[in-house]
Design an enzyme around this catalytic site. Sequence first.
Site, PDB file in Angstrom:
ATOM      1  N   ARG A 222      89.083  16.584  88.636  1.00  0.00           N
ATOM      2  CA  ARG A 222      88.035  15.883  89.649  1.00  0.00           C
ATOM      3  C   ARG A 222      87.173  16.885  90.346  1.00  0.00           C
ATOM      4  O   ARG A 222      87.850  18.188  90.833  1.00  0.00           O
ATOM      5  CB  ARG A 222      88.766  15.133  90.443  1.00  0.00           C
ATOM      6  CG  ARG A 222      89.032  13.533  89.549  1.00  0.00           C
ATOM      7  CD  ARG A 222      87.776  12.672  89.286  1.00  0.00           C
ATOM      8  NE  ARG A 222      88.172  11.468  88.613  1.00  0.00           N
ATOM      9  CZ  ARG A 222      88.074  11.359  87.338  1.00  0.00           C
ATOM     10  NH1 ARG A 222      87.780  12.400  86.598  1.00  0.00           N
ATOM     11  NH2 ARG A 222      88.547  10.241  86.762  1.00  0.00           N
ATOM     12  N   HIS A 270      79.797  15.820  83.788  1.00  0.00           N
ATOM     13  CA  HIS A 270      81.082  14.779  83.818  1.00  0.00           C
ATOM     14  C   HIS A 270      81.288  14.068  82.342  1.00  0.00           C
ATOM     15  O   HIS A 270      81.244  12.927  82.191  1.00  0.00           O
ATOM     16  CB  HIS A 270      81.124  13.769  84.772  1.00  0.00           C
ATOM     17  CG  HIS A 270      82.572  13.231  85.044  1.00  0.00           C
ATOM     18  ND1 HIS A 270      82.955  12.938  86.410  1.00  0.00           N
ATOM     19  CD2 HIS A 270      83.609  12.968  84.177  1.00  0.00           C
ATOM     20  CE1 HIS A 270      84.211  12.180  86.324  1.00  0.00           C
ATOM     21  NE2 HIS A 270      84.357  12.204  84.863  1.00  0.00           N
TER      22      HIS A 270
END
Length: 307
Positions: A222, A270
């Site tokens: 993350r 992502h």
Amino acid sequence: MSFVYNADPERGREWQRLFAQRAPDIDFRLWPDIGSAEEVRYLGTWAPVEDLARFPNLEVVFSLGAGVDQFDLGSIPSHVPLVRMQESGIVATMQEYVAMAVLALHRNLVDYIAQQRSETWQALRVRPASQCRVGILGLGQLGAAVAQHLTGLGFACQGWSRTRRQLEDVACFAGGDELPRFLSTSQVLVCLMPLTAETRGILNAKLFTQLPRGASLINVGRGLHLVAADLLAALDSGQLSAAVLDVFDPEPPPVDHPLWHHPSVLITPHIASMTQPESAIERVLDNIARHREGREMVGVVDRQRGY
Ligand code: NDP
Ligand code: OXD
């Protein structure tokens, strides 16, 4: 009895088709067409849904991703389990991405991109994968599978986790005491941990100084695992040679963020891995069956640990 799906609508239509074939007794609903709130037993969602109390008969929240840091665990009633995605498609696509990134770093792709831009023809020393040691932070569903895949490509692999794991041909380290020894020999460091209070900001200056000089970083965990300013300083000092970054906070990073233009950084939006409806439905239907039969579901989030 209904299953409400709240995520990417294109893949939602794939889920809808698969549910109609595999579980016609469950009324599959695409958000925002939720039908009767009383009928909603299962919610499959990527983002947190506000006011879950409006679904009085909700039994399970399925995260459509492996990570659950986006949820406020306190807002999900304690009798409703939160289940994260554990399925073969998300694993296989993560294995591909990390292999691509490790190979790109190991075979100097960042340097060759710069060379091509300046019309430079210069061979750099080539070494076999066996001379490159990849360290993986997190040896869960994804980290363990990535380690095994990289081992198959000939890389020397080691991993670090909270509790001790055992994996064939992968040196396994555990806990804070063993972190420095793990880092000192990780030439490529891959972050595949969940974002929790303990792991937030773990990719920082202190950690970078413990890596071998010239090591490189792949962050597929993350954005908040990384202290971006510390990465930039480590790249500029030569302590790190390159980074491949798939996750940011916020996403996308602001237009003027220095990482966008850093010559030693490769950025992807992502997409390292993605839940695949055809394989994920197996997991979800199996978990629904387990839940109905009072058996333990696979991937239930431990609210204490936060993952
Ligand atoms: P798992 O829960 O299966 O594995 C997590 C691993 O991290 C475990 O080995 C765990 O240790 C370890 N860990 C957790 N906290 C700590 C800590 N404080 N210190 C050391 N080790 C720790 O998760 P997954 O493998 O399924 O997913 C990992 C993460 O990958 C997700 O949470 C998400 O953030 C990210 N992800 C990113 C994607 C992308 O496209 N970029 C796609 C999918 C996931 P232990 O084994 O002891 O529990
Ligand atoms: C996930 C992700 O957590 O895609 O599944 O990041």
